[in-house]
Design an enzyme around this catalytic site. Structure first.
Site, PDB file in Angstrom:
ATOM      1  N   PRO A  50       0.805  -1.194   0.000  1.00  0.00           N
ATOM      2  CA  PRO A  50       0.000   0.000   0.000  1.00  0.00           C
ATOM      3  C   PRO A  50       0.845   1.253   0.000  1.00  0.00           C
ATOM      4  O   PRO A  50       1.889   1.329   0.638  1.00  0.00           O
ATOM      5  CB  PRO A  50      -0.781  -0.083   1.298  1.00  0.00           C
ATOM      6  CG  PRO A  50      -0.340  -1.296   1.983  1.00  0.00           C
ATOM      7  CD  PRO A  50       0.850  -1.808   1.304  1.00  0.00           C
ATOM      8  N   GLU A  51       0.333   2.208  -0.702  1.00  0.00           N
ATOM      9  CA  GLU A  51       0.884   3.549  -0.677  1.00  0.00           C
ATOM     10  C   GLU A  51      -0.078   4.409   0.157  1.00  0.00           C
ATOM     11  O   GLU A  51      -0.985   3.874   0.795  1.00  0.00           O
ATOM     12  CB  GLU A  51       1.040   4.077  -2.111  1.00  0.00           C
ATOM     13  CG  GLU A  51       1.866   3.129  -2.983  1.00  0.00           C
ATOM     14  CD  GLU A  51       2.037   3.597  -4.416  1.00  0.00           C
ATOM     15  OE1 GLU A  51       2.092   4.805  -4.651  1.00  0.00           O
ATOM     16  OE2 GLU A  51       2.117   2.734  -5.307  1.00  0.00           O
ATOM     17  N   ARG A  75       4.407 -11.921   1.764  1.00  0.00           N
ATOM     18  CA  ARG A  75       5.864 -11.868   1.526  1.00  0.00           C
ATOM     19  C   ARG A  75       6.688 -11.586   2.780  1.00  0.00           C
ATOM     20  O   ARG A  75       7.912 -11.578   2.704  1.00  0.00           O
ATOM     21  CB  ARG A  75       6.164 -10.843   0.432  1.00  0.00           C
ATOM     22  CG  ARG A  75       5.640 -11.312  -0.918  1.00  0.00           C
ATOM     23  CD  ARG A  75       5.834 -10.271  -2.002  1.00  0.00           C
ATOM     24  NE  ARG A  75       7.210 -10.147  -2.412  1.00  0.00           N
ATOM     25  CZ  ARG A  75       7.617  -9.289  -3.355  1.00  0.00           C
ATOM     26  NH1 ARG A  75       6.750  -8.496  -3.954  1.00  0.00           N
ATOM     27  NH2 ARG A  75       8.871  -9.236  -3.700  1.00  0.00           N
TER      28      ARG A  75
END
Length: 287
Positions: free
Chosen positions: A2-3, A123
């Site tokens: 996310p940004e 991840r």
DNA sequence: CACTTGACCTGTCCGC
DNA sequence: TGCGGACAGGTCAAGT
């Protein structure tokens, strides 16, 4: 993952449900290699006072004058599940499309109203930590971040001044540098530069005031529209209810490789710049 | 000092 | 259907 728009969406969502709740249990699922990333025991038995966001970091302020910081990196998820939802079987959450907890779940917080908050991270780049609220400004990442791009006090002039010290850096790379301006990543740097008609490889320190003005407007516009559409879901991003954001339906460059530019029809190209994929129109955004 | 590259991870997708 | 390689929202440390 996310940004700024995605973290902001989660912040607003959790802001509706978490304040006032007390954390009655914290379960860190066994993964010895990454256990150190979750230094959170001090959050147990604490109630949540309020929720903040700095750059891409989500912050829960706790009753004991400490704060719990979350960085979701590429694939982190924070999903709130009420007791009723769980009783109904929960909701399938991408990318595995299975209910919580699933094999990407690392931490489960339980609250005094019976709800749970799941931290998932496929991840495993993300982290959580609890630190004194007064020490937030000493955090390695947060102590160096540039201004919030949607803060009314942030201006095109300030962006121009900050880009001046990036003499040999491509503008796309400079926009993703959190010490220049905070919260922008790969998606919104592409979108802002497409709106501004600036090639991603132009050197940041060599841009004119007028060009930086267009980039400034492109940043504000793309971030605002993305927040309206609850963020971008490329693969694993979901909000606090496990729902995807829809901004990519409105994107102009990111993930548009080979598709016609919405201004001139020229196919959008993808090119690696400093290790990241840049998407741009080779005609509208000249080098 | 400024700047770039690879490492950290796991899963998916695409071409052969 | 299998296999190998490229690729994915972000930071860091280490290299040039």
């Amino acid at each position: 993952m996310p940004e700024l728009p995605e973290v902001e969406t989660i912040k607003r969502g959790l802001g509706q449900v978490l304040p006032g709740l007390t954390i009655v249990d914290i379960e860190v699922l066994p993964d010895p290699r990454f256990h150190y990333k979750y230094d959170i025991a001090d959050a147990l038995d604490q109630s949540i006072v309020s929720i903040d966001r700095m750059a891409k970091v989500l912050i829960l302020h706790l009753k004991n004058d400490k704060s719990m910081l979350f960085h979701l990196k590429m694939t982190g998820q924070l999903i709130y599940e009420s007791e009723e939802d769980r009783y109904a079987g929960g909701h399938p959450i991408p990318p595995l499309n299975s209910p919580m907890p699933n094999k990407t779940t690392h931490v489960i917080f339980s609250f005094d109203n019976g709800a749970k908050l799941y931290f998932n991270d496929l991840r495993k780049f993300g982290w959580i930590k609890v630190i004194p609220t007064a020490a937030i400004q000493n955090d390695n990442l947060l102590k160096t971040i540039g201004p919030e791009p949607l803060d009314p006090k942030f201006t095109a002039k300030e962006l121009f001044d900050r880009l001046q010290r990036k003499k040999k850096t491509p503008i796309k790379t400079a926009l993703m540098d959190q010490t220049v301006v905070s919260g922008i990543g790969n998606i919104y740097s592409d979108e802002a530069l497409w709106l501004a008609k600036i090639h991603p490889k132009r050197l940041a320190g060599a841009l004119s005031k007028k060009e930086v003005d267009e980039i400034y407007k492109g940043i504000v516009k793309s971030l605002q529209v993305a927040i309206e559409h609850k963020g971008s879901s490329s693969k694993s991003y979901v909000n606090h209810k496990g729902e995807a954001g829809t901004f990519l339906e409105y994107a102009n460059a990111y993930h548009h490789t080979g598709l016609p530019c919405k201004r001139c029809g020229t196919p959008i190209v993808r090119e690696k710049i400093n290790g990241r994929s840049a998407h741009y129109c080779p005609k509208c955004q000249r080098l």
